[in-house]
Design a protein around this motif. Structure first.
Motif, PDB file in Angstrom:
ATOM      1  N   ALA A  85      43.907 -15.071  21.477  1.00 27.22           N
ATOM      2  CA  ALA A  85      45.159 -13.979  21.121  1.00 27.22           C
ATOM      3  C   ALA A  85      45.146 -13.786  19.480  1.00 27.22           C
TER       4      ALA A  85
ATOM      5  N   VAL B 142      42.771 -11.596  17.372  1.00 25.48           N
ATOM      6  CA  VAL B 142      42.450 -10.134  17.926  1.00 25.48           C
ATOM      7  C   VAL B 142      42.176  -8.895  17.046  1.00 25.48           C
TER       8      VAL B 142
ATOM      9  N   LYS C  23      41.085  -9.645  31.382  1.00 25.25           N
ATOM     10  CA  LYS C  23      41.405 -10.768  30.506  1.00 25.25           C
ATOM     11  C   LYS C  23      41.496 -10.340  28.910  1.00 25.25           C
TER      12      LYS C  23
ATOM     13  N   HIS D 225      42.381  -8.885  25.623  1.00 29.68           N
ATOM     14  CA  HIS D 225      43.657  -9.333  24.596  1.00 29.68           C
ATOM     15  C   HIS D 225      44.303  -7.682  24.517  1.00 29.68           C
TER      16      HIS D 225
ATOM     17  N   GLY E  60      45.248  -6.550  28.259  1.00 27.26           N
ATOM     18  CA  GLY E  60      44.641  -5.638  27.333  1.00 27.26           C
ATOM     19  C   GLY E  60      43.725  -4.344  27.873  1.00 27.26           C
TER      20      GLY E  60
END
Length: 367
Positions: free
Chosen positions: A178, A181, A211, A213, A287
């Motif tokens: 994360a 990103v 999954k 982000h 996300g």
């Protein structure tokens, strides 16, 4: 062997150069050099969508050559696997094959068979589409989401998922951290732009999209929107597939309700599921669900993959035996199917793993 092909071509170009338009010969020759340098000698190249020297030569470019030399040049170039009568040979767009494979290889998914075929066919047949095609696949693991993505790739592209026109992104594998990103955003934009510049029609697959982000997918939202181009590059001939488990429980509840009411699962329609999938996706965390793709209504179809029943698992087992060139019988297929876990606990109607582990499980039943 390569040199024996290349020398006559260069000789042909130099001999005939005075008789034809130099610009045409220059573009074709430069394309060949670029192709050899980038793909055979593996030099570093930056694609440019508007650069004629990096575009696959079309029949118009051969018009300046005599028949003998153009045939020689065309034969040599095609020996590199880069051309065909229909244009770019990397792209096959075999809609007949897509329909056949969805019908014969995919089990228990009548909605997927119908929606995916019509969506892909309509997009391919409409070169003036005002946006890329964006599909969101939903359902339990093992119901066929990855399988259908591969079927699409295999029928639209000569090399399937290995084509340079296709990119597969697996969220936890390609974008694991994360904290990175912002770095991933730049890498993702560049990767998609690079493929679009290299291919006139592209396919991007995002597996385990739930999954992704937060904020990551928004970086490429303009590529999926109604724009003529983004920074001089058109993305309108791209197809985006998002695969996720979001909505799997909702899909299963609808299928179970139909079973309890005595209705056939084949009577389940898109009107029974798509609006519920859209709503559940937008209410989910992550996300993908919270991206501007949802709020901007850029997903063209939410495609539900129904849970698979005992009879579908048997068909998957038969396919697994056939793929390995092995013969089997009904009793063995029943044994394979019975070894799977079924839910809910009372009805034991749906395979908890779909068909995902079938190719491995048949090993246990081999003599």
């Amino acid at each position: 062997m390569f040199v024996r092909w290349l020398l006559p071509v260069l000789l042909a170009l130099s001999t005939e150069a005075n008789f034809f338009q130099f610009g045409t010969i220059s573009n074709v020759s430069t394309y060949y050099f670029n192709y050899i340098y980038c793909n055979i000698w593996e030099g570093e190249c930056q694609p440019n969508q508007d650069d004629a020297t990096q575009q696959v030569p079309t029949r118009d470019l051969w018009a300046g050559f005599s028949h003998d030399y153009s045939s020689l040049l065309h034969q040599w170039y095609c020996s590199l696997g880069q051309c065909c009568d229909s244009g770019d040979c990397r792209i096959t767009n075999n809609i007949t094959g897509l329909e056949r494979d969805l019908k014969t290889k995919l089990h228990g998914q009548h909605l997927v068979q119908s929606v995916v075929l019509k969506a892909i066919q309509g997009f391919i047949n409409n070169p003036e589409s005002n946006k890329p095609l964006t599909l969101s696949f939903h359902g339990w693991s093992g119901t066929g989401k990855n399988f259908v993505a591969r079927i699409i790739a295999d029928n639209l592209y000569r090399d399937g998922v290995k084509s340079e026109c296709v990119r597969l992104f697996i969220a936890p594998f390609h974008f694991p951290h994360a904290r990175l990103v912002d770095t991933y955003k730049g890498q993702l934009r560049e990767a998609i732009r690079d493929v679009v510049l290299r291919c006139p029609q592209t396919l991007f697959i995002f597996d385990e999209a739930e999954k992704l982000h937060p904020g990551l997918i928004d970086a490429i939202k303009p590529y999926m929107d109604h724009y003529d181009n983004v920074d001089g590059v058109s993305y309108r001939r791209a197809i985006f597939l998002f695969l996720s488990n979001i909505g799997g429980a909702t899909i299963n509840d609808v299928a179970l309700d139909f079973w309890h009411s005595g209705q056939n699962r084949e009577d389940i329609g898109m009107e029974d599921l798509e609006h519920r999938l859209r709503a559940e996706t937008m209410e989910s965390h992550g996300g993908f669900a919270q991206s501007e793709l949802m709020s901007g209504h850029l997903i063209d179809f939410f495609v539900p993959f129904l849970p698979l029943e005992y009879r579908h698992v048997k068909l998957c087992a038969l396919d697994a035996y056939t793929a390995r060139g092995l013969e089997t019988d009904e009793a063995t297929l029943d044994e394979v199917a019975k070894a799977m876990l079924y839910v809910p606990k009372e009805e034991r109607l749906f395979s908890a793993q779909g068909c995902k582990s079938i190719p491995q499980r048949i090993n246990f039943f081999l003599p």
